[in-house]
Structures are given as structure tokens and as C-alpha cells.
Design an enzyme around this catalytic site. Structure first.
Site, PDB file in Angstrom:
ATOM      1  CE  LYS A   1      -1.876   2.025  -5.566  1.00  0.00           C
ATOM      2  NZ  LYS A   1      -2.665   1.461  -4.447  1.00  0.00           N
ATOM      3  NE  ARG A   2      -7.656  10.829  -3.329  1.00  0.00           N
ATOM      4  CZ  ARG A   2      -8.369   9.741  -3.126  1.00  0.00           C
ATOM      5  NH1 ARG A   2      -7.988   8.599  -3.687  1.00  0.00           N
ATOM      6  NH2 ARG A   2      -9.468   9.761  -2.401  1.00  0.00           N
TER       7      ARG A   2
END
Length: 280
Positions: free
Chosen positions: A98-99
């Protein structure tokens, strides 16, 4: 050389192995349930067991990076090995990290997970677009170059997500719908499936007010422990259900450390999902 595009590889894997993604989520309580210590040895044993049991059978494995990162460099080393061995056995790996950032920082995150020769290279990466969809451009560009994919958070199953994702823009469309529209543009003209997917919770009920036909995959958490079932998928996703990649984590992992039980559970979920999708 780049790989065949992720969307094409994913479509084939789901058709051949069944439409199922199994999470690799070695959180402390699950390690304890397996009779393992919450340490690097427990992490390594857990991850090796899941990969050896499932990587030759399921379409997708999804390691949650945070559960490895908490052990520092030794945990990252276990993650690298897990990714390498899972991909070598034929599973596609979606890195759940989930960057999301801007500029050179987003480019560095993309290099970490999407550059072909990177130690953590994965077939796809989960990303957060909430610094603006355009902030994801470095990841989009490198994914295209490498034959990888992205799963963009759009309509997540956590209750807190609504305050952002259901916020209405000036054009009358909410943020979640806007993310889906961006992805439809990314995937336009791709066959048999685009490589840029959305994360859309399987627990959200009727989503007929959203256009889920993005010509890309829809990663759907919520099956099993969170309460959704295979039978719910058609009602949630409608005509887009064939492109759904249901994610099951605890529903499968609770059967470990017995490899036979892990495989049997994954096969049951895959068959239930295949039957539900085929009947839709």
C-alpha cells in the site's frame, strides 16, 4: 526483457488454477495459533510452510509486507525468499505494501517492488492514490515497462475508508468512482485483461452504482473471516465478477501448520468461487 503483461498472466492463472488469492499474513496471534514463536524463526517457518503448501496450486499469493518489516532486515530477507520461491513455483505474487507518495519517493517505492532485477520484485503491488492519482505515475510507468501490475485502493472494506472514498468531488462523482475511472483509462484496449486493478471489498454489498467494468482485475478482500462468502460475489460485483480476485487470508491460514489442510482449504475456496462466478 519485460514479462508478458500482468493482466494476461493473471487471467491465465485464474482460469487454470481458480480465481483465488491467499494472503501470507504472519501476525503474532496466527504464529501463536500455529505453535510458533513470534520471532524470526517462527516467521521463516510460517512463510516457508505457506509457500510450499500453496505456491504450486493457487493463482496468487499476497504477502503483507508489514508483518515481515516488523522484524527488520532479517524479516525483509525472509520476505525476499518467500517472493522468490512463490514465483518460482508458479504463483503470481501481489505485494501488499500500500505504498503511496510523490515524486522521487514514489519512484523509489516503485523501484523496490516493480523493477525486474529488484530483490523484492513482485508481479503486482498494492498502492494508495490518496495523494492524487497522478502521484502514482512512477509506479504505473515502471509496471508497464516490467510487465507488472498495480492494485489501487478504491473502495476498501474498512469502515474508516468511506470518509475519503465516498467524499464527493465538484463534478458530483465520489473519490472511489474517480479512481475506478482512472483505471479504466489505463486498461483501455488491453486484452484479455488490463494490468491495473482496484481494491474493492467483497463485504460492501450492492455496488451497482459504481462502474466496476475497468477492464482490469478487482482484488476483493473480505471472503472468509471478514464475513463475505463466494455466494456474495455476484451480488457485489455484478457483470464484473469474472475479473474479481477474491482474497482469503485467515480462512485458509487458520488450518496451518498442516500443509495438507492448508491445500484442502484453499482448494475448497477456489472451487466455491469458481462455481459462484460460473453461475453469475
Amino acid at each position: 526483457m519485460s514479462l508478458e503483461p500482468f493482466g494476461a498472466r493473471l487471467r491465465r492463472a485464474m482460469d487454470e488454477r481458480g480465481p483465488l488469492c491467499v494472503g501470507i499474513d504472519p501476525h503474532a496471534s496466527l504464529l501463536g495459533d500455529w505453535g510458533l514463536n513470534d520471532d524470526i524463526a517462527g516467521l521463516e517457518r510460517f512463510s516457508r510452510t505457506v509457500v510450499e503448501a500453496l505456491a504450486e496450486r493457487v493463482a496468487v499469493l499476497k504477502p503483507q509486507s508489514a508483518f515481515f518489516e516488523r522484524f527488520g532486515s532479517r524479516g525483509i530477507a525472509v520476505l525476499e525468499k518467500s517472493v522468490e520461491e512463490a514465483r518460482a513455483a508458479g504463483a503470481l505474487v501481489v505485494m501488499d505494501a500500500k505504498r503511496g507518495d510523490i515524486g522521487s519517493t514514489m519512484a523509489a517505492y516503485a523501484e523496490t517492488f516493480l523493477r525486474k532485477d529488484a530483490p523484492l520484485f513482485s508481479d503486482a503491488l498494492t498502492v494508495s492514490p490518496y495523494l492524487g492519482y497522478g502521484s502514482l505515475k512512477p509506479a504505473v510507468d515502471l509496471a508497464r515497462e516490467s510487465g507488472a501490475g498495480l492494485f489501487v485502493l478504491a473502495l476498501t472494506s474498512n469502515p474508516e475508508g468511506g470518509e475519503v472514498q465516498h467524499a464527493v468531488r465538484g463534478d458530483g462523482r465520489d473519490v472511489g468512482a474517480t479512481m475506478l475511472a482512472h483505471l479504466a483509462v489505463e486498461n483501455a484496449g488491453e486484452t484479455p485483461l488490463g494490468s491495473f486493478g482496484a481494491v474493492v471489498g467483497a463485504t460492501l454489498g450492492d455496488l451497482s452504482s459504481y462502474d466496476l467494468d475497468i477492464n482490469g482485475p478487482l482484488l476483493a478482500p473480505g471472503i472468509g473471516a471478514q464475513g463475505a462468502t463466494a455466494a456474495d460475489l455476484a451480488g457485489v460485483f455484478g457483470a464484473a465478477v469474472r475479473n474479481v480476485v477474491p482474497n482469503v487470508s485467515r480462512g485458509v491460514l487458520r488450518h496451518g501448520p498442516d500443509a495438507v489442510a492448508l491445500r484442502a482449504s484453499a482448494e475448497r475456496f477456489a472451487e466455491e468461487i469458481r462455481a459462484a462466478v460460473g453461475a453469475a
